[in-house]
Scaffold this active site. Structure first.
Site, PDB file in Angstrom:
ATOM      1  CG  ASN A 209     -29.237   0.913 -53.705  1.00 51.02           C
ATOM      2  OD1 ASN A 209     -29.483   1.695 -52.792  1.00 51.02           O
ATOM      3  ND2 ASN A 209     -30.202   0.286 -54.377  1.00 51.02           N
ATOM      4  CG  ASP A 278     -31.573  -0.803 -62.790  1.00 50.29           C
ATOM      5  OD1 ASP A 278     -32.691  -0.322 -62.547  1.00 50.29           O
ATOM      6  OD2 ASP A 278     -30.559  -0.107 -62.983  1.00 50.29           O
ATOM      7  CE  LYS A 288     -31.042 -21.648 -64.663  1.00 52.91           C
ATOM      8  NZ  LYS A 288     -30.914 -22.555 -65.825  1.00 52.91           N
ATOM      9  CG  PHE A 322     -35.468  11.408 -57.166  1.00 56.94           C
ATOM     10  CD1 PHE A 322     -34.452  12.142 -56.590  1.00 56.94           C
ATOM     11  CD2 PHE A 322     -36.781  11.726 -56.841  1.00 56.94           C
ATOM     12  CE1 PHE A 322     -34.724  13.166 -55.699  1.00 56.94           C
ATOM     13  CE2 PHE A 322     -37.067  12.737 -55.949  1.00 56.94           C
ATOM     14  CZ  PHE A 322     -36.035  13.469 -55.375  1.00 56.94           C
ATOM     15  CE  LYS A 336     -36.083   6.898 -64.241  1.00 60.34           C
ATOM     16  NZ  LYS A 336     -35.225   6.723 -63.039  1.00 60.34           N
ATOM     17  CE  LYS A 340     -38.462   4.082 -67.196  1.00 62.36           C
ATOM     18  NZ  LYS A 340     -38.551   2.626 -67.384  1.00 62.36           N
TER      19      LYS A 340
END
Length: 396
Positions: A209, A278, A288, A322, A336, A340
């Site tokens: 990212n 993720d 695969k 974050f 979240k 969490k």
């Protein structure tokens, strides 16, 4: 950052004295009140007028100089000093200070100072490695002086080795570390995750990212400046790592997961600012993967839920996550926070100008169970300071 701080620079007889002029200039630009004391030998390498022009203060050389206001100057300056740095520090002056000899303005003033005192040795490699010099440095450490290790490289005498005075930027960082902030996090172990994770598809390609690590590094740096014992677990970035912190470099989300879990039990505060992927290729293999003309498809699996695992390990630690959203930022971040079992979450909208990846600013909304604080657009350094202020408030 250094406004209102009085900094005393001691300059001794070394060719590296010219570097201290750049340091004095950098300190003045940060609004510090800079005073320079030179030994007589130092004046053979750089003129006192240079320092007077840069600092706006008289450069002191002679203990018995009468050309200043009537006061015991070495005592007065020692009392006002917030920090005293001797750079460059010659073997001669190191020996004097270590053995209580105060026979000039520099050694007299540092002997009277009770502020943090830093010594930056600069000399020939053989001189620096001489057992007598090393014994004197050890003695200074015993008395509470901080020794800044010299750099290695080509020396003015033509030798190559250890003995170079560090660059002014390095010395500036040492000064900032000591006096820029109150040490309200002293004794606190802070763990920060930063940067991106990378999931390899094959020897050439990978999933990652746009995270640069800037926000995480700013948080780590601010915690360090406030006296915390900081560990940073970071993905690969081009951003310079913060100084004076322990850095653990990782690549994949699995490595991030393992390092966080290993370090979390000894941590007081965990700040998860890393942009963790993720998904990863299933089984970390490419069997695969199906290659088609103009197309590449592969089977993915979710990476480990770091915050979810930490919530089960948590005892008395404060955990801040974050959340980076493109829509429903507050609603999704609150979900979240609850799911969490976080103490705090910092949410920012990636669609807002000045927020997110690759910029030096950020716009953050800090959310806890009973409160929401909107932090305006500011530098990531200032945002980091404000986030840690809020963490400290909630921990008390």
């Amino acid at each position: 950052m250094l406004k209102g701080k009085t900094i005393v620079l001691g300059v001794t007889g070394s060719i590296a004295a010219y570097k201290t002029a750049n340091l004095a200039s950098a300190l003045k630009k940060k609004n510090a009140d800079v005073h320079v004391i030179m030994t007589k030998n130092a004046t053979n390498f750089i003129n006192p007028i240079t320092f007077e022009s840069l600092t706006g203060n008289k450069c002191l050389v002679d203990t018995f100089d009468r050309n200043f206001e009537f006061q015991v100057e070495h005592v007065s300056l020692a009392q006002r000093a917030d920090i005293f740095l001797v750079a460059p520090a010659s073997a001669n002056v190191i020996g004097k200070i270590a053995n209580g000899i105060a026979d000039d303005m520099l050694t007299t003033t540092i002997m009277a100072a009770k502020c943090p005192k830093l010594i930056s040795p600069a000399m020939n490699t053989n001189m620096f490695e001489n057992p007598i010099v090393q014994d004197n440095l050890t003695k200074l450490k015993h008395y509470g002086y901080q020794i800044i290790d010299p750099a290695e490289g080509y020396l003015a005498c033509g030798d190559t080795g250890k003995g170079k005075m560090p660059e002014p930027e390095v010395l500036l960082e040492h000064i900032i570390k000591e006096i820029a902030f109150e040490k309200d996090l002293k004794g606190t172990k802070v763990l920060v995750t930063a940067g991106p994770t990378m999931e390899r598809l094959d020897p050439v390609r990978y999933i990652t990212n746009h995270s640069t690590g800037k926000m995480g590094y700013a948080l780590a740096k601010n915690a360090m400046l406030r006296g915390a014992d900081v560990t940073v677990i970071t993905g690969k970035t081009a951003t310079a790592k913060p100084n004076f912190v322990k850095v653990i470099e990782i690549e994949s989300a699995q490595e991030m997961f393992e390092e966080v879990c290993n370090n979390f039990p000894q941590t007081d505060v965990l700040i998860m600012s890393a942009a963790v992927a993720d998904y990863r290729p299933k089984n970390q293999a490419n069997e695969k993967m199906k290659k088609k003309e103009g197309d590449l498809s592969l089977e993915l699996e979710r990476t480990k839920d770091i915050l979810g695992t930490i919530s089960e390990m948590k005892t008395n630690q404060f955990v801040c996550g974050f959340s980076m959203e493109t829509e429903n930022m507050i609603e999704n971040s609150k979900k979240k926070l609850e799911k969490k079992k976080l103490d705090m979450i910092c949410a920012n909208n990636l669609k807002v100008d000045g927020a997110g990846f690759g910029v030096d600013t950020n716009v953050v909304t800090v959310i806890t169970k009973n409160e929401m604080v909107e932090l305006p657009l500011d530098s990531k350094e200032k945002v980091a300071e404000n986030i840690l202020n809020l963490i400290q408030e909630k921990r008390k």
